[in-house]
Design an enzyme around this catalytic site. Sequence first.
Site, mmCIF file in Angstrom:
data_model
loop_
_atom_site.group_PDB
_atom_site.id
_atom_site.type_symbol
_atom_site.label_atom_id
_atom_site.label_comp_id
_atom_site.label_asym_id
_atom_site.label_seq_id
_atom_site.Cartn_x
_atom_site.Cartn_y
_atom_site.Cartn_z
ATOM 1 N N GLU A 1 0.825 -1.210 0.000
ATOM 2 C CA GLU A 1 0.000 0.000 0.000
ATOM 3 C C GLU A 1 0.861 1.262 0.000
ATOM 4 O O GLU A 1 0.553 2.247 -0.690
ATOM 5 C CB GLU A 1 -0.939 0.010 1.212
ATOM 6 C CG GLU A 1 -1.964 -1.109 1.247
ATOM 7 C CD GLU A 1 -3.044 -0.978 0.183
ATOM 8 O OE1 GLU A 1 -3.025 0.005 -0.592
ATOM 9 O OE2 GLU A 1 -3.910 -1.866 0.110
ATOM 10 N N ARG B 1 0.797 3.829 -3.324
ATOM 11 C CA ARG B 1 0.143 5.115 -3.072
ATOM 12 C C ARG B 1 1.155 6.241 -2.822
ATOM 13 O O ARG B 1 1.110 7.275 -3.488
ATOM 14 C CB ARG B 1 -0.812 5.008 -1.878
ATOM 15 C CG ARG B 1 -1.910 3.972 -2.058
ATOM 16 C CD ARG B 1 -2.924 4.024 -0.937
ATOM 17 N NE ARG B 1 -3.699 2.792 -0.843
ATOM 18 C CZ ARG B 1 -4.989 2.726 -0.530
ATOM 19 N NH1 ARG B 1 -5.655 3.827 -0.258
ATOM 20 N NH2 ARG B 1 -5.607 1.564 -0.445
ATOM 21 N N ASP C 1 -5.159 -9.959 -8.287
ATOM 22 C CA ASP C 1 -5.388 -9.090 -9.436
ATOM 23 C C ASP C 1 -4.146 -8.497 -10.087
ATOM 24 O O ASP C 1 -3.832 -8.755 -11.258
ATOM 25 C CB ASP C 1 -6.360 -7.969 -9.057
ATOM 26 C CG ASP C 1 -5.999 -7.270 -7.745
ATOM 27 O OD1 ASP C 1 -4.952 -7.603 -7.151
ATOM 28 O OD2 ASP C 1 -6.765 -6.380 -7.322
ATOM 29 N N GLU D 1 -11.816 0.644 -10.649
ATOM 30 C CA GLU D 1 -11.413 -0.328 -11.663
ATOM 31 C C GLU D 1 -12.232 -0.249 -12.949
ATOM 32 O O GLU D 1 -11.687 -0.376 -14.060
ATOM 33 C CB GLU D 1 -11.459 -1.747 -11.092
ATOM 34 C CG GLU D 1 -10.376 -2.044 -10.084
ATOM 35 C CD GLU D 1 -10.660 -1.456 -8.705
ATOM 36 O OE1 GLU D 1 -9.700 -1.274 -7.918
ATOM 37 O OE2 GLU D 1 -11.849 -1.163 -8.413
ATOM 38 N N THR E 1 -0.707 0.621 -10.406
ATOM 39 C CA THR E 1 -2.020 0.105 -10.020
ATOM 40 C C THR E 1 -2.811 1.100 -9.178
ATOM 41 O O THR E 1 -3.978 0.863 -8.879
ATOM 42 C CB THR E 1 -1.866 -1.238 -9.276
ATOM 43 O OG1 THR E 1 -3.105 -1.941 -9.297
ATOM 44 C CG2 THR E 1 -1.389 -1.019 -7.848
#
Length: 640
Positions: free
Chosen positions: A226, A230, A370, A539, A626
């Site tokens: 994360e 980010r 994913d 998404e 992502t």
Amino acid sequence: MSKSLPYSMKDVHYDNAKFRHRSCFKMITQTVLTSNLKRDCISCSTGKFLVLLMIGGLAYLMLTNTSSGHSDSNGLAKGVIFKEGGIKEGDKSIMDGGNRFRRFWRKPPRLPPRLSPDETGSNNSFIHDPVKLNEDSKWIARQQNVKKAFIHAWSGYKKYAMGFDELMPLSHRGVDGLGGLGATIVDALDTAMIMGADEVVTEAGSWIETHLSHRIKEKGQVNLFETTIRVLGGLLSAYHLSGGEQGMNSTHMGPKSIVYLETAKQLADLLLSAFTSSPTPIPFSDVVLRDHSAHPAPGGQSSTSEVSTLQLEFNYLSTVSGDPKYGMEAMKVLEHLKTLPKVEGLVPIYISPHSGEFIGENIRLGSRGDSYYEYLIKVWLQQGAERDGNFKYLYDMYEEATKGIRHLLVQKSIPKGLVFVGELPSGSKGAFSPKMDHLVCFLPGTLALGATKGITKEKAMKDNLLTFEDLENLKLAEDLAKTCFEMYSVTSTGLAPEIAYFHTEDYFEQGLDGGNKSSEYMNDIIIKYADRHNLLRPETVESLFVLYRITENPKYREWGWQIFEAFEKHTKVDSGGYSSLDDVTRLPPQRRDKMETFFLGETLKYLYLLFADSTVLPLDKFVFNTEAHPFPIKGMSKSE
């Protein structure tokens, strides 16, 4: 492309030749040689005499016309003589005759050459098409609406939660759920830069310059994945967009670009402990920043998607810092995963950092699985001209995985036949589950990107660049995008649930529809009570953005606009910010009091870019991590 005009290319060539300049002599000889005179008149002596007479007369007229042209070439001098001495009668008659001859033999008007239909389309850009202008202005206006939504979201965060990771818009307070590094600020910064929201850029950039370095030194545990996607990703993207490495020509406010790079290096140096502390190439999941230490998650296992979704960020940091250590550590993960056994290219969702082996057999493209597939193709694309060298194995892994997805995970719902991607909770030999997370809606965009490598489908087809596999993947991408959109349309709010199930021959539950009784897919999509929440996820709009760029089909823009309107109607909080929802099937929906960082970092960014001109961050020059932070592809560091 303009519609084909009602004439052939043969007509075009004839018309263009017809109005090409020809000399008087050429006109006469061509007329004589191509007319019936040649055939009929020359057959008799009288005819021969008449032909000679005609040729002599024409020669006289040509001589007369030539002499007249000479008199004209003297310009103003002749005009002075005529004015002073007058014009004699004989001269006048000769002039009148010459004028009559010139009028008789004057050239036909020359029309502009007619363009072929293809040429007409390609050379017509300067003509103001009112329909196109209206269409462009519509999307510009909608783009500005997205920018207003972003500023509204930021205003709530700034007012009630500045410096915290996330905003609770109903409680009017902030919360640290991601390690306390001000995640919303860093996640939102490049969105503000792209939108030209300079006031937000100044506020976010100033906070980073003043506070983030100290936070990195003092804070405790953070999640490697994360924090990388980010915070590290946001800093590196901001570095490029603010002019770093001669990137975009920036007029943005805020600190100098080097501030973002130095802060990124400081953070990455601490995150590297997750790699160096592990006994295998698989990093530990958690890092304690102030202790410079790392440890595995409770239970000792890591998510496959998390360990394989760090490489874009660390590779780019190595490129711009000149220090290869970041990319080397991250790429060891993918090089190791290459050696592990797979099921038709598909992998379980857990892996052990202690043994370096996969754990269990659960295969899915939702949570924990994913972005493994996403980064295979994106890390390969990131390498630019070097991608077919030492990085070719990434494309091979991706290609094998897409075949496995089509073979093992793709089915159609009944009765209407929506294409969806299910799960294999017990591996390929176990039962198929018709469950599809909203997270899986990243896949249409990834498949389209992998098929054309970021260029338009039209160009890829014209240049004969698409293989049969590419075309299969592009078709699947469009089918899945339709399904993802219907997951929104089938609900009462027009917003998708976190998870959906699909009606198949082996699975159906009554009374669990989305609430929109007018949807033709009401009986295809099943939404369980525990799965009805919406977290403002990006998404689907991410895939709509990519598919619009690649196919140029305007329906993806229209679908995106419908989704944006639903967010505006049901999640906007008047005092500032937007809120997640508890149940998308009920009106009015209960709000959850949470605004995720990715709503500013991804969802609104992708909507803004969906409505933007395709030259903004083109997909053949940039790759998005992502968390929607764009990095330039190698060899294309200068934005165009």
